[in-house]
Every structure is written in structure tokens, then in C-alpha cells.
Scaffold this motif. Structure first.
Motif, short mmCIF file in Angstrom:
data_model
loop_
_atom_site.label_atom_id
_atom_site.label_comp_id
_atom_site.label_asym_id
_atom_site.label_seq_id
_atom_site.Cartn_x
_atom_site.Cartn_y
_atom_site.Cartn_z
N MET A 1 0.36 22.83 -11.51
CA MET A 1 -0.44 21.66 -11.77
C MET A 1 -0.09 20.60 -10.73
O MET A 1 1.07 20.42 -10.39
N LYS A 2 -1.11 19.91 -10.24
CA LYS A 2 -0.96 18.85 -9.26
C LYS A 2 -1.27 17.51 -9.92
O LYS A 2 -2.06 17.44 -10.86
N GLU A 3 -0.65 16.44 -9.40
CA GLU A 3 -0.85 15.12 -9.98
C GLU A 3 -0.86 14.07 -8.88
O GLU A 3 -0.09 14.15 -7.92
N LEU A 4 -1.73 13.06 -9.06
CA LEU A 4 -1.77 11.91 -8.16
C LEU A 4 -1.89 10.66 -9.02
O LEU A 4 -2.77 10.58 -9.89
N ARG A 5 -1.02 9.70 -8.77
CA ARG A 5 -1.04 8.43 -9.49
C ARG A 5 -1.63 7.35 -8.59
O ARG A 5 -1.20 7.21 -7.44
N CYS A 6 -2.57 6.58 -9.10
CA CYS A 6 -3.18 5.51 -8.32
C CYS A 6 -2.12 4.54 -7.81
O CYS A 6 -2.19 4.07 -6.68
N ARG A 7 -1.17 4.22 -8.64
CA ARG A 7 -0.13 3.27 -8.27
C ARG A 7 0.61 3.75 -7.00
O ARG A 7 0.96 2.94 -6.14
N ARG B 1 -4.89 14.75 -12.75
CA ARG B 1 -4.22 16.05 -12.73
C ARG B 1 -5.24 17.16 -12.59
O ARG B 1 -6.33 17.09 -13.16
N ALA B 2 -4.85 18.19 -11.85
CA ALA B 2 -5.72 19.34 -11.66
C ALA B 2 -4.87 20.53 -11.22
O ALA B 2 -3.71 20.37 -10.85
N GLU C 1 -9.27 20.56 -6.35
CA GLU C 1 -9.79 20.10 -7.63
C GLU C 1 -9.38 18.65 -7.88
O GLU C 1 -10.16 17.85 -8.41
N LEU C 2 -8.17 18.32 -7.51
CA LEU C 2 -7.66 16.96 -7.68
C LEU C 2 -8.50 15.97 -6.87
O LEU C 2 -8.96 14.95 -7.39
N MET C 3 -8.74 16.30 -5.61
CA MET C 3 -9.52 15.40 -4.74
C MET C 3 -10.95 15.26 -5.23
O MET C 3 -11.57 14.21 -5.08
N ALA C 4 -11.49 16.30 -5.85
CA ALA C 4 -12.84 16.22 -6.42
C ALA C 4 -12.90 15.19 -7.54
O ALA C 4 -13.94 14.58 -7.78
N GLN C 5 -11.79 14.97 -8.23
CA GLN C 5 -11.72 13.96 -9.29
C GLN C 5 -11.37 12.58 -8.74
O GLN C 5 -11.82 11.56 -9.26
N VAL C 6 -10.55 12.56 -7.70
CA VAL C 6 -10.09 11.29 -7.12
C VAL C 6 -11.25 10.51 -6.51
O VAL C 6 -11.34 9.30 -6.66
N THR D 1 -3.27 13.15 0.03
CA THR D 1 -2.70 14.47 -0.23
C THR D 1 -1.19 14.47 -0.03
O THR D 1 -0.49 15.28 -0.64
N THR D 2 -0.67 13.55 0.78
CA THR D 2 0.79 13.47 0.95
C THR D 2 1.46 12.89 -0.29
O THR D 2 2.68 13.01 -0.43
N LEU D 3 0.68 12.27 -1.16
CA LEU D 3 1.22 11.66 -2.38
C LEU D 3 1.12 12.55 -3.61
O LEU D 3 1.60 12.20 -4.69
N VAL D 4 0.48 13.70 -3.45
CA VAL D 4 0.28 14.63 -4.57
C VAL D 4 1.63 15.24 -4.96
O VAL D 4 2.40 15.67 -4.11
N ARG D 5 1.88 15.26 -6.26
CA ARG D 5 3.11 15.83 -6.80
C ARG D 5 2.79 17.11 -7.57
O ARG D 5 1.75 17.24 -8.18
N ASP D 6 3.76 18.02 -7.56
CA ASP D 6 3.68 19.19 -8.44
C ASP D 6 4.28 18.79 -9.79
O ASP D 6 5.35 18.19 -9.83
N VAL D 7 3.57 19.12 -10.86
CA VAL D 7 4.09 18.82 -12.21
C VAL D 7 4.06 20.06 -13.07
O VAL D 7 3.41 21.01 -12.79
#
Length: 56
Positions: A1-7, A18-19, A24-29, A50-56
Motif C-alpha cells: 500500500m502506498k500513501e501520500l499526505r498533503c501536509r 492511499r492506493a 493509482e495514488l496519482m490518479a487520486q491526487v 512521487t518522492t514523498l510517497v510512503r509505503d504503509v
């Protein structure tokens, strides 16, 4: 699972996207950025995000 926080991207926003994959994440962002922040996700911005995407 990938995650990106706006903050993490510098926005004063508590949204967390999350995606299963970065694609898939960028499609939501994109829609969130347009609607909530009035920002268009350009290829340059997407590269930065994409450099800010975390694995969760």
C-alpha cells in the motif's frame, strides 16, 4: 500500500491518499489537488510528489 499526505507536500491539509500503486495514488491526487487546492498536477509536480510517497 502506498500513501501520500498533503501536509508532506507543503499544503495546510490533513488529507491522506492511499492506493495499491503509485499510478493509482496519482490518479487520486490529481482530482484532490484541483478541487481542494486549485493546483494542477503537472509532470514536474508529479515527479516531486512521487518522492514523498510512503509505503504503509
Amino acid at each position: 500500500m502506498k500513501e501520500l499526505r498533503c501536509r508532506d507536500a507543503g499544503f495546510d491539509c490533513e488529507a491522506v491518499v492511499r492506493a495499491e500503486s503509485v499510478d493509482e495514488l496519482m490518479a487520486q491526487v490529481g482530482p484532490h489537488a484541483r478541487e481542494a487546492h486549485r493546483v494542477e498536477v503537472t509532470p514536474e509536480l508529479e515527479g516531486r510528489l512521487t518522492t514523498l510517497v510512503r509505503d504503509v
